[in-house]
Design a protein around this motif. Sequence first.
Motif, PDB file in Angstrom:
ATOM      1  N   GLY A  71       0.557  -1.107   0.179  1.00 49.68           N
ATOM      2  CA  GLY A  71      -0.095  -0.033  -0.003  1.00 49.68           C
ATOM      3  C   GLY A  71       0.852   1.285   0.015  1.00 49.68           C
ATOM      4  O   GLY A  71       0.414   2.159  -0.601  1.00 49.68           O
ATOM      5  N   CYS A 106     -12.354   3.797  -4.327  1.00 49.99           N
ATOM      6  CA  CYS A 106     -11.923   3.309  -2.925  1.00 49.99           C
ATOM      7  C   CYS A 106     -12.091   1.894  -3.051  1.00 49.99           C
ATOM      8  O   CYS A 106     -11.349   1.197  -2.341  1.00 49.99           O
ATOM      9  CB  CYS A 106     -13.001   4.004  -1.996  1.00 49.99           C
ATOM     10  SG  CYS A 106     -12.396   5.311  -1.418  1.00 49.99           S
ATOM     11  N   THR A 107     -13.128   1.226  -3.429  1.00 52.79           N
ATOM     12  CA  THR A 107     -13.310  -0.047  -3.559  1.00 52.79           C
ATOM     13  C   THR A 107     -12.277  -0.803  -4.366  1.00 52.79           C
ATOM     14  O   THR A 107     -11.568  -1.863  -4.020  1.00 52.79           O
ATOM     15  CB  THR A 107     -14.614  -0.558  -4.451  1.00 52.79           C
ATOM     16  OG1 THR A 107     -15.829   0.180  -3.783  1.00 52.79           O
ATOM     17  CG2 THR A 107     -15.060  -2.095  -4.370  1.00 52.79           C
ATOM     18  N   ALA A 110      -8.788  -0.551  -2.421  1.00 50.36           N
ATOM     19  CA  ALA A 110      -9.035  -1.424  -1.206  1.00 50.36           C
ATOM     20  C   ALA A 110      -8.395  -2.617  -1.361  1.00 50.36           C
ATOM     21  O   ALA A 110      -7.873  -3.457  -0.545  1.00 50.36           O
ATOM     22  CB  ALA A 110     -10.451  -1.293  -0.420  1.00 50.36           C
ATOM     23  N   SER A 113      -4.660  -2.463  -1.108  1.00 50.34           N
ATOM     24  CA  SER A 113      -4.163  -1.738  -0.018  1.00 50.34           C
ATOM     25  C   SER A 113      -4.354  -2.489   1.246  1.00 50.34           C
ATOM     26  O   SER A 113      -3.210  -2.549   1.908  1.00 50.34           O
ATOM     27  CB  SER A 113      -4.898  -0.193  -0.116  1.00 50.34           C
ATOM     28  OG  SER A 113      -4.410   0.267   1.178  1.00 50.34           O
ATOM     29  N   SER A 115      -5.569  -0.751   3.943  1.00 51.67           N
ATOM     30  CA  SER A 115      -5.691   0.029   4.938  1.00 51.67           C
ATOM     31  C   SER A 115      -6.699   1.148   4.639  1.00 51.67           C
ATOM     32  O   SER A 115      -6.733   1.646   3.570  1.00 51.67           O
ATOM     33  CB  SER A 115      -4.314   0.608   5.006  1.00 51.67           C
ATOM     34  OG  SER A 115      -4.282   1.972   5.747  1.00 51.67           O
ATOM     35  N   SER A 116      -7.512   1.713   5.577  1.00 54.81           N
ATOM     36  CA  SER A 116      -8.349   2.705   5.270  1.00 54.81           C
ATOM     37  C   SER A 116      -7.851   3.941   4.956  1.00 54.81           C
ATOM     38  O   SER A 116      -8.296   4.731   4.225  1.00 54.81           O
ATOM     39  CB  SER A 116      -9.530   2.485   6.464  1.00 54.81           C
ATOM     40  OG  SER A 116     -10.195   3.769   6.327  1.00 54.81           O
ATOM     41  N   THR A 119      -6.132   4.204   1.707  1.00 53.02           N
ATOM     42  CA  THR A 119      -7.253   4.252   0.427  1.00 53.02           C
ATOM     43  C   THR A 119      -7.920   5.684   0.614  1.00 53.02           C
ATOM     44  O   THR A 119      -7.957   6.330  -0.499  1.00 53.02           O
ATOM     45  CB  THR A 119      -8.365   3.338   1.029  1.00 53.02           C
ATOM     46  OG1 THR A 119      -7.854   2.068   0.957  1.00 53.02           O
ATOM     47  CG2 THR A 119      -9.605   3.424  -0.055  1.00 53.02           C
ATOM     48  N   ALA A 149     -13.824   4.842   2.148  1.00 52.29           N
ATOM     49  CA  ALA A 149     -12.584   4.451   2.463  1.00 52.29           C
ATOM     50  C   ALA A 149     -12.476   3.414   3.493  1.00 52.29           C
ATOM     51  O   ALA A 149     -11.423   2.753   3.596  1.00 52.29           O
ATOM     52  CB  ALA A 149     -11.648   5.878   2.899  1.00 52.29           C
ATOM     53  N   GLY A 152     -11.247  -0.302   2.777  1.00 55.94           N
ATOM     54  CA  GLY A 152     -10.192  -0.731   3.027  1.00 55.94           C
ATOM     55  C   GLY A 152      -9.831  -1.613   3.961  1.00 55.94           C
ATOM     56  O   GLY A 152      -8.906  -2.478   4.118  1.00 55.94           O
ATOM     57  N   SER A 158      -7.149  -7.080   4.020  1.00 54.81           N
ATOM     58  CA  SER A 158      -7.460  -6.283   4.846  1.00 54.81           C
ATOM     59  C   SER A 158      -6.618  -6.461   6.109  1.00 54.81           C
ATOM     60  O   SER A 158      -6.385  -7.509   6.725  1.00 54.81           O
ATOM     61  CB  SER A 158      -9.078  -6.717   5.385  1.00 54.81           C
ATOM     62  OG  SER A 158      -9.190  -5.957   6.774  1.00 54.81           O
ATOM     63  N   GLU A 373     -15.260  -0.540  11.187  1.00 54.47           N
ATOM     64  CA  GLU A 373     -15.269   0.609  10.063  1.00 54.47           C
ATOM     65  C   GLU A 373     -16.242   1.801  10.525  1.00 54.47           C
ATOM     66  O   GLU A 373     -15.562   2.861  10.308  1.00 54.47           O
ATOM     67  CB  GLU A 373     -16.032  -0.022   8.926  1.00 54.47           C
ATOM     68  CG  GLU A 373     -15.151  -0.954   7.953  1.00 54.47           C
ATOM     69  CD  GLU A 373     -15.968  -1.534   6.832  1.00 54.47           C
ATOM     70  OE1 GLU A 373     -17.062  -1.004   6.544  1.00 54.47           O
ATOM     71  OE2 GLU A 373     -15.245  -1.926   5.892  1.00 54.47           O
TER      72      GLU A 373
END
Length: 436
Positions: A71, A106-107, A110, A113, A115-116, A119, A149, A152, A158, A373
């Motif tokens: 990421g 973002c989808t 994610a 990545s 990571s929120s 993202t 986001a 992510g 995840s 989340e």
Amino acid sequence: MEQVEFAGLFLVVLFFLLGTGVWVGLALVGVAFVGMALFTARPVGDAMITAMWSSASSWSLTALPLFIWMGEILFRTRLSEDMFKGLAPWMARLPGGLLHTNIVGCTIFAAVSGSSAATLTTVGKMTVPELKKRGYPERMVIGTLAGAATLGLMIPPSLTLIVYGVTINESITKLFMAGILPGLVLAAMFMAYLVIWAKLAKDYAPTPEPKISFAEKVAASRFLVPVILLIIAVIGSMYAGLATATEAAAIGVLGSLTLAALQGSLDAKSFLASLMGATRTSAMIALILCGAAFLSMAMGFTGLPRLLAEWIGSLGLSKFQLLMALLVFYIVLGCFLDGISSVVLTISIIEPMIRSVGIDVIWFGVFIVLVVEMAQITPPVGFNLFVMQGMTGHQMGFVAKAAFPMFLIMVAMVFVMILVPDLATWLPDHLTLAPG
């Protein structure tokens, strides 16, 4: 009585340490150290070394720094810019227009990545100025980005699912598979909300996008090819049972380095920055996990988790009632702790409860990520809110209000998962998986 005393001491010492600004990992170690010293006869030093070494040497944990590094590498490439170019022509004609690029972008990110925050930052640095320039309401730009986001954390790879899997000794690959369908359904719910809002809102009047032909849309899609290939390489290798989560993470790092080199954005400075960024994040998470492992051992010696599970069992709560209690519990906890800390701090107590009422631990992994989340966009410690505040310069209150509709959609998603549990369990049950 000893267990009650330990529980009281646990809360007092933990909140004292967190209130003084001590790192979460060290706070957990401190609570466990004090608890074992006062309530058990076992040498504290030996117990601490055993627990922390066992946690840090877990092979499953190897995937964590690799996914974080992947990421970090992609964050320093032109990936977000290319994604916007590839997505914008397809999103422009939908009700809600280019706001959908926040959610779809973002989808997609994610899926490479984990990571929120990565993202949000990567997608936001390109979409926020472009959408503001085109006249989209800023509260919707901020709200959709902050909410989307959080995907992510759910769509594999995840980081939170890795931490959950390591903590309860469950297959990371199965957990990754479980997060796919709920993540896509949640993204679809975000997009459906946008469509409805665009039809009803009075302040929706963006600058119209020029009409382009289907051939031009297809041509623009070439910008999405690199990230799609990387997703196929990382996630597809696990789907097909060709790679474990750790091996897929290594494939992702090699793929992202190759992508960065082909884009011409990989130099010694960006390589070192990505490596150091991944090292800092990985070290922080590893310290939290080590502290949580030591605390779990201390709790085990006092019998607190067993006592609490027995008390919950004596209440006669159904599955649904327990899940509602945990939903409220994690929402409140998320107002004060980050997601990974919330998971490792509580799962040793929560795990026997969910097993005792017959809740599938794979399904619960997705449930807990979903409620974590929500914590990313709830003040005062909603990390995505802080990132959006720094990116846009707005007050925390404005950012939190903008993200609130997305929070409500996540709450609705919890009930969707309860009503249709196969969303999380179908893929792990029906796909051939590599172990690990």
